[in-house]
Design a protein around this motif. Structure first.
Motif, short mmCIF file in Angstrom:
data_model
loop_
_atom_site.label_atom_id
_atom_site.label_comp_id
_atom_site.label_asym_id
_atom_site.label_seq_id
_atom_site.Cartn_x
_atom_site.Cartn_y
_atom_site.Cartn_z
N THR A 28 0.82 -1.21 0.00
CA THR A 28 0.00 0.00 0.00
C THR A 28 0.85 1.26 0.00
OG1 THR A 28 -1.81 -1.12 1.18
CG2 THR A 28 -1.78 1.28 1.25
N TYR A 29 1.84 1.32 0.89
CA TYR A 29 2.66 2.52 0.98
C TYR A 29 3.63 2.65 -0.18
CZ TYR A 29 0.76 3.82 5.49
OH TYR A 29 -0.09 4.22 6.47
N THR A 30 4.02 1.52 -0.77
CA THR A 30 4.83 1.58 -1.99
C THR A 30 4.02 2.21 -3.12
OG1 THR A 30 6.14 -0.37 -1.39
CG2 THR A 30 6.07 0.23 -3.72
N HIS A 31 2.77 1.80 -3.25
CA HIS A 31 1.91 2.37 -4.29
C HIS A 31 1.58 3.83 -4.00
CE1 HIS A 31 1.43 -1.79 -5.63
NE2 HIS A 31 0.94 -1.30 -6.74
N LEU A 32 1.47 4.18 -2.74
CA LEU A 32 1.26 5.59 -2.38
C LEU A 32 2.47 6.42 -2.82
CD1 LEU A 32 -0.17 7.92 -0.94
CD2 LEU A 32 0.85 7.13 1.21
N ALA A 33 3.67 5.92 -2.56
CA ALA A 33 4.88 6.63 -2.97
C ALA A 33 4.95 6.75 -4.49
CB ALA A 33 6.12 5.91 -2.44
N LEU A 34 4.57 5.70 -5.19
CA LEU A 34 4.58 5.73 -6.66
C LEU A 34 3.54 6.72 -7.18
CD1 LEU A 34 4.96 1.92 -7.47
CD2 LEU A 34 6.69 3.71 -7.74
N ALA A 35 2.39 6.80 -6.49
CA ALA A 35 1.35 7.76 -6.89
C ALA A 35 1.85 9.19 -6.73
CB ALA A 35 0.08 7.55 -6.07
N TYR A 93 -5.79 -0.04 -10.56
CA TYR A 93 -4.69 0.75 -11.14
C TYR A 93 -5.23 1.86 -12.04
CZ TYR A 93 -0.71 -2.09 -9.60
OH TYR A 93 0.26 -2.70 -8.85
N LEU A 94 -6.24 1.54 -12.83
CA LEU A 94 -6.84 2.54 -13.71
C LEU A 94 -7.45 3.67 -12.88
CD1 LEU A 94 -7.71 3.50 -16.51
CD2 LEU A 94 -9.75 2.04 -16.30
N ALA A 95 -8.13 3.31 -11.79
CA ALA A 95 -8.72 4.31 -10.91
C ALA A 95 -7.65 5.21 -10.29
CB ALA A 95 -9.53 3.63 -9.81
N LEU A 96 -6.55 4.61 -9.85
CA LEU A 96 -5.47 5.38 -9.24
C LEU A 96 -4.85 6.33 -10.26
CD1 LEU A 96 -3.68 5.96 -6.80
CD2 LEU A 96 -2.21 4.04 -7.50
N LEU A 97 -4.63 5.85 -11.49
CA LEU A 97 -4.07 6.69 -12.55
C LEU A 97 -4.99 7.87 -12.85
CD1 LEU A 97 -2.03 7.26 -14.82
CD2 LEU A 97 -3.35 5.68 -16.27
N LEU A 98 -6.28 7.60 -12.97
CA LEU A 98 -7.26 8.65 -13.25
C LEU A 98 -7.25 9.70 -12.14
CD1 LEU A 98 -9.59 9.51 -15.17
CD2 LEU A 98 -11.12 8.13 -13.76
N TYR A 99 -7.18 9.23 -10.90
CA TYR A 99 -7.19 10.13 -9.76
C TYR A 99 -5.95 11.01 -9.74
CZ TYR A 99 -8.60 11.68 -5.11
OH TYR A 99 -9.02 12.44 -4.06
N VAL A 100 -4.79 10.42 -10.00
CA VAL A 100 -3.53 11.17 -9.97
C VAL A 100 -3.53 12.26 -11.04
CG1 VAL A 100 -1.05 11.03 -10.41
CG2 VAL A 100 -2.15 9.32 -8.95
N GLN A 210 -6.72 -5.46 -2.13
CA GLN A 210 -7.12 -4.07 -2.40
C GLN A 210 -6.06 -3.06 -1.96
OE1 GLN A 210 -11.14 -4.17 -0.49
NE2 GLN A 210 -11.86 -3.51 -2.50
N TYR A 211 -4.81 -3.42 -2.08
CA TYR A 211 -3.74 -2.52 -1.67
C TYR A 211 -3.66 -1.28 -2.56
CZ TYR A 211 -1.46 -5.53 -5.15
OH TYR A 211 -1.17 -6.26 -6.28
N VAL A 212 -4.03 -1.41 -3.84
CA VAL A 212 -4.03 -0.24 -4.73
C VAL A 212 -5.16 0.71 -4.33
CG1 VAL A 212 -4.17 0.57 -7.10
CG2 VAL A 212 -3.05 -1.61 -6.61
N ALA A 213 -6.33 0.15 -4.03
CA ALA A 213 -7.46 0.97 -3.59
C ALA A 213 -7.13 1.68 -2.28
CB ALA A 213 -8.71 0.11 -3.43
N ALA A 214 -6.45 0.97 -1.37
CA ALA A 214 -6.07 1.57 -0.09
C ALA A 214 -5.10 2.73 -0.32
CB ALA A 214 -5.43 0.52 0.81
N SER A 215 -4.17 2.56 -1.26
CA SER A 215 -3.22 3.64 -1.55
C SER A 215 -3.92 4.84 -2.15
CB SER A 215 -2.11 3.14 -2.49
OG SER A 215 -2.61 2.88 -3.78
N LEU A 216 -4.99 4.62 -2.92
CA LEU A 216 -5.75 5.72 -3.50
C LEU A 216 -6.40 6.56 -2.40
CD1 LEU A 216 -8.07 5.54 -6.60
CD2 LEU A 216 -8.70 6.89 -4.61
N GLY A 217 -7.01 5.88 -1.42
CA GLY A 217 -7.63 6.61 -0.31
C GLY A 217 -6.62 7.44 0.47
#
Length: 236
Positions: A28-35, A93-100, A210-217
């Motif tokens: 989760t935190y790795t994906h947050l850092a990548l975001a 991943y698509l949701a996270l990309l759209l959000y960023v 759901q680690y990607v979804a958690a990173s989005l939040g």
């Protein structure tokens, strides 16, 4: 009694072994850092494209800003629902990309203002805001992770707070008054509550996949905090 889950339903993070739970947090935190890194890259790219920069700045006056804000809310709401309601990693991943990308676009006017106001091109203000944001975010996250307290009770408080804030923003645009420093301070407090809530969700609500979804939040709350800290530092 523990709630039984069907074999096909992924286990909630709180029901995982310590090893798997730590692995989930790490992902989760790795994906947050990548975001965050992607946000910086996209923001930099936007500032290198004149028509994108001009278009974003043209939307900062009056009802156009409300239109921009409304579009941002629709996109982010769609992205959050896509991530939260799906166990498909690709959709997350698509949701996270759209959000960023949406965050990077709506940040253009604020970062532009900070760069114009500062003699050093805004880098010092941006660095200060980033350090303060990450420090506060880390401290609040640590509170949840160390105490394992469930902050889900904040959901209704945050919903009311954001509804009031949105009403004040709309009123400020329509009637032409400045919301002032104390509004930004209040939003920093609200964003801090959102970080507690989202980190608590990561611990208690999400399932293992759901680690990607958690990173989005977490990213959403982090950027809200960054927005208002930067707003405070950018004031004359």
């Amino acid at each position: 009694m523990e709630e039984l889950q069907s074999p096909s339903q992924p286990l909630a993070v709180s029901l995982l072994t310590d090893e798997k739970r730590v692995a989930f947090y790490r992902k989760t935190y790795t994906h947050l850092a990548l975001a965050v890194l992607l946000f910086i890259l996209v923001e930099t790219m936007f500032f290198q494209i004149p028509w994108v920069l001009e278009f974003a700045l043209s939307l900062t006056d009056g009802w156009l800003w409300l239109l921009m804000l409304g579009g941002f809310m629709l996109i982010t709401n769609y992205a959050e629902k896509m991530a939260l309601q799906s166990h498909d990693t690709n959709k997350q991943y698509l949701a996270l990309l759209l959000y960023v990308v949406a965050e990077a676009f709506i940040f253009i006017p604020l970062i532009f203002m900070a760069m114009i106001m500062a003699e050093d091109g805004g880098l010092e203000i941006l660095n200060q805001a980033a350090i303060l944001t990450l420090s506060l975010f880390s401290g609040l996250s640590a509170v949840v992770l160390l105490t394992k307290k469930d902050f889900s009770f904040l959901k209704s408080i945050l919903a009311i707070g954001f509804f009031i804030a949105l009403g004040l923003i709309v009123a400020g645009v329509l009637f032409g008054f400045n919301l002032g420093l104390w509004f930004s301070v209040g939003m920093v407090i609200l964003a801090s509550g959102s970080i507690l809530y989202q980190t608590s969700n990561m611990v208690h609500k999400y399932s293992e996949d759901q680690y990607v979804a958690a990173s989005l939040g977490l990213f959403a709350s982090l950027m809200l905090l960054f927005w208002y800290i930067l707003s405070i530092l950018s004031r004359d």
